[in-house]
Design a protein around this motif. Structure first.
Motif, PDB file in Angstrom:
ATOM      1  N   HIS A 101      21.116  65.810  91.498  1.00 23.21           N
ATOM      2  CA  HIS A 101      22.491  65.750  91.956  1.00 23.21           C
ATOM      3  C   HIS A 101      22.470  65.783  93.470  1.00 23.21           C
ATOM      4  N   TYR A 103      24.665  67.078  96.426  1.00 22.24           N
ATOM      5  CA  TYR A 103      25.843  67.866  96.770  1.00 22.24           C
ATOM      6  C   TYR A 103      26.047  67.867  98.266  1.00 22.24           C
ATOM      7  N   CYS A 105      27.353  70.212 101.400  1.00 21.60           N
ATOM      8  CA  CYS A 105      27.638  71.579 101.802  1.00 21.60           C
ATOM      9  C   CYS A 105      29.121  71.682 102.161  1.00 21.60           C
ATOM     10  N   ARG A 116      18.499  68.140  88.487  1.00 19.52           N
ATOM     11  CA  ARG A 116      19.472  68.296  87.396  1.00 19.52           C
ATOM     12  C   ARG A 116      18.947  69.242  86.328  1.00 19.52           C
ATOM     13  N   ASN A 120      23.736  76.939  86.154  1.00 23.51           N
ATOM     14  CA  ASN A 120      24.440  77.392  87.359  1.00 23.51           C
ATOM     15  C   ASN A 120      23.436  77.947  88.358  1.00 23.51           C
ATOM     16  N   VAL A 123      23.165  77.473  95.684  1.00 22.55           N
ATOM     17  CA  VAL A 123      22.538  76.541  96.623  1.00 22.55           C
ATOM     18  C   VAL A 123      22.690  77.105  98.029  1.00 22.55           C
ATOM     19  N   PHE A 132      26.486  78.516  98.214  1.00 23.11           N
ATOM     20  CA  PHE A 132      27.569  78.156  97.300  1.00 23.11           C
ATOM     21  C   PHE A 132      26.993  77.903  95.918  1.00 23.11           C
ATOM     22  N   GLN A 133      27.846  78.128  94.889  1.00 26.00           N
ATOM     23  CA  GLN A 133      27.381  77.996  93.530  1.00 26.00           C
ATOM     24  C   GLN A 133      27.690  76.600  92.979  1.00 26.00           C
ATOM     25  N   LYS A 134      26.721  76.049  92.270  1.00 24.62           N
ATOM     26  CA  LYS A 134      26.921  74.721  91.673  1.00 24.62           C
ATOM     27  C   LYS A 134      26.309  74.697  90.279  1.00 24.62           C
ATOM     28  N   ARG A 135      26.831  73.786  89.481  1.00 25.21           N
ATOM     29  CA  ARG A 135      26.220  73.508  88.174  1.00 25.21           C
ATOM     30  C   ARG A 135      25.365  72.267  88.330  1.00 25.21           C
ATOM     31  N   SER A 136      24.099  72.392  88.020  1.00 25.30           N
ATOM     32  CA  SER A 136      23.234  71.208  88.183  1.00 25.30           C
ATOM     33  C   SER A 136      23.011  70.505  86.852  1.00 25.30           C
TER      34      SER A 136
END
Ligand SMILES: [Zn+2]
Length: 136
Positions: A101, A103, A105, A116, A120, A123, A132-136
């Motif tokens: 992915h 992303y 910032c 990927r 959760n 990053v 910050f939090q992301k779903r990969s």
């Protein structure tokens, strides 16, 4: 005189004596495509484009200006390498998009590549260190 002898005599000192080059192969392919297109599309004048291209390919084969034809092919190869390089980059970008992915910032808009399928994750931006939090 036999036909074969005649042909080899004819090609002495001509560019085609060394066989066909990449540029001529490309011209011939384009000519065939235009020829087919002239039959299956309403653009029948493409036939004349194909005809002209064929003429140019033959002109190059029979040309006695071998250094010039050689340099033509060199410049053609440079363009061809650029085009194939572009498509290689393009497909490898697609491959990367399948595995990662991309992303941005939220703080500094730096692009960050995340593999990927890791669920959760937090990053951390390598540029401004924002987390910050992301779903990969
Ligand atoms: Zn950042």
């Amino acid at each position: 005189m036999k036909m074969r002898n005649f042909l080899s005599q004819f090609f002495v000192g001509r560019y085609g004596a060394y066989g066909t080059d990449q540029m001529n192969k490309f011209i011939l392919i384009i000519a065939v495509i235009f020829l087919v297109l002239s039959y299956i599309t309403p653009f029948s004048m493409l036939y004349w484009v194909a005809f002209a291209l064929l003429g140019y390919a033959y002109f190059r084969l029979f040309s006695k200006n071998i250094p010039k034809r050689y340099h033509e092919n060199e410049s053609y190869m440079k363009i061809q390498n650029k085009v194939t390089g572009f498509f290689k980059n393009f497909t490898s970008n697609i491959e990367q998009r399948k595995a990662y992915h991309i992303y941005k910032c939220p703080n500094c808009a730096q692009k960050i590549r995340i593999p990927r399928g890791k669920g959760n994750i937090v990053v951390r931006c390598p540029k401004c260190h924002t987390e910050f939090q992301k779903r990969s």
